[in-house]
Design an enzyme around this catalytic site. Structure first.
Site, mmCIF file in Angstrom:
data_model
loop_
_atom_site.group_PDB
_atom_site.id
_atom_site.type_symbol
_atom_site.label_atom_id
_atom_site.label_comp_id
_atom_site.label_asym_id
_atom_site.label_seq_id
_atom_site.Cartn_x
_atom_site.Cartn_y
_atom_site.Cartn_z
ATOM 1 C CB SER A 171 -0.879 0.019 1.253
ATOM 2 O OG SER A 171 -1.526 1.272 1.368
ATOM 3 C CE1 TYR A 231 -3.888 -2.190 5.078
ATOM 4 C CE2 TYR A 231 -3.178 0.064 4.704
ATOM 5 C CZ TYR A 231 -3.665 -1.134 4.222
ATOM 6 O OH TYR A 231 -3.901 -1.279 2.885
#
Ligand SMILES: NC(=O)c1ccc[n+]([C@@H]2O[C@H](COP(=O)([O-])OP(=O)(O)OC[C@H]3O[C@@H](n4cnc5c(N)ncnc54)[C@H](OP(=O)(O)O)[C@@H]3O)[C@@H](O)[C@H]2O)c1
Length: 296
Positions: A177, A191
């Protein structure tokens, strides 16, 4: 050589001038260069969101796709198979569970005997202020986003090796990401760290799985904002227009954007690409950002 007769290029003169032979045009045509027909591909979390975009792209390219997740994704698999020309099958598997991972790989071994492409896409997120961010949530995110990627890639290596050839390596594509390489606007501590870890893990695996005879390449795709279950809250809280505005290209990601990047990494065109990262974010990380968190 085909080229010599069509345009008068003398192959031996060309080789002595350039040091390489021109391949036949058919080998450089997009259908061959970006083809995935017949490749056996496993997409974790392929039943929804970005994984479904990837599965759809591979299936449309003629691949034999297996999607897995904790929930049954057979209806999506059936729809992709109907669309063809590839096929898609769904397997229920929790990739954080060692027994479930082993059963998934055993099923692929029995049905196909090899695996050309592993897409480690399954992922989860947890957002909470620092003061109350639960350690349990941290562990849950790390377990799926990092540990399962490591464990599944390692266990799948023999099946990947079985598919690999010197000129057409097997592939591992990890979905990272842009939040792993930039400061996210939300309090997504685990995350963001997990996605930074995926990037480094990909580089280490690219080294560990490289081999001259039966190579496995390992690359990372770093998506920006795409519509998905995971993004539902953000999209409804911030609004798609604000997210689109956070990119240079003025929109959020489409299935074509994700499918294109992964099909490329799975195809002969990327046979010599390993340890690399492709940012697919419409220019999100190069755009100076206003704080979105203030609007949520
Ligand atoms: N959407 C974005 O904007 C964006 C941006 C950057 C990166 N990403 C990354 O893209 C990947 C896909 O996310 P998404 O946005 O498409 O969200 P999503 O639709 O929520 O997809 C997550 C997938 O992971 C699967 N999964 C969760 N736990 C699992 C487990 N224990 N075992 C096997 N599969 C499991 C889910 O299937 P089950 O629930 O059936 O298990 C689901 O299909 C993630 O790695 C995410 O970090 C997304």
């Amino acid at each position: 050589m085909e080229l010599a007769s069509s345009n008068g290029v003398d192959p031996s003169e060309f080789v002595s001038a350039n040091g390489f032979e021109l391949p036949p045009a058919a080998e450089l045509a997009p259908a061959a260069l970006f083809g995935v027909r017949g490749k056996v591909c496993l997409v974790t979390g392929g039943g929804s969101g970005i994984g479904a975009m990837i599965a759809a792209g591979l299936c449309a390219g003629g691949a034999t796709v297996i999607v897995c997740g904790r929930k049954d994704a057979s209806s999506l698999a059936a729809a992709l198979t109907r669309a063809g020309p590839g096929t898609c099958a769904a397997v229920v598997a929790d990739i954080t569970d060692e027994v479930s991972r082993a059963a998934l790989l055993a099923e692929i071994a029995t049905s196909h005997g090899k695996l050309h492409v592993l897409v480690n896409n399954s992922g989860t997120n947890w957002r909470e202020p620092l003061a109350s961010y639960p350690v349990k949530a941290w562990r849950k995110v790390m377990e799926l986003n990092v540990e399962a990627v490591f464990a599944l890639s390692r266990s799948a290596a023999p099946l990947l090796r079985a598919a690999a050839t010197r000129v057409d390596p097997a592939r591992v594509v990890n979905i990272g990401s842009i939040e792993g390489v930039s400061t996210p606007p939300h309090e997504t501590f685990a995350y963001s760290v997990s996605k930074a870890a995926v990037l480094q893990l990909s580089r280490l695996l690219a080294h560990a799985l490289a081999d001259a005879e039966r190579p496995i390449t390992v690359n990372t795709v770093l998506p920006g904002p795409f519509p998905s279950k995971m993004m539902r809250h953000t999209i409804s809280a911030v609004g798609e227009a604000a997210l689109a505005d956070s990119t240079e290209l003025g929109r959020i990601g489409r299935p074509h954007d994700m499918a294109g990047a992964v099909v490329y990494l799975a195809s002969p065109a990327a046979a010599w690409v390993t340890g690399a990262q492709i940012v697919v974010d419409g220019g999100c990380i190069v755009r100076p950002q206003l704080s979105m968190s203030a609007r949520m």
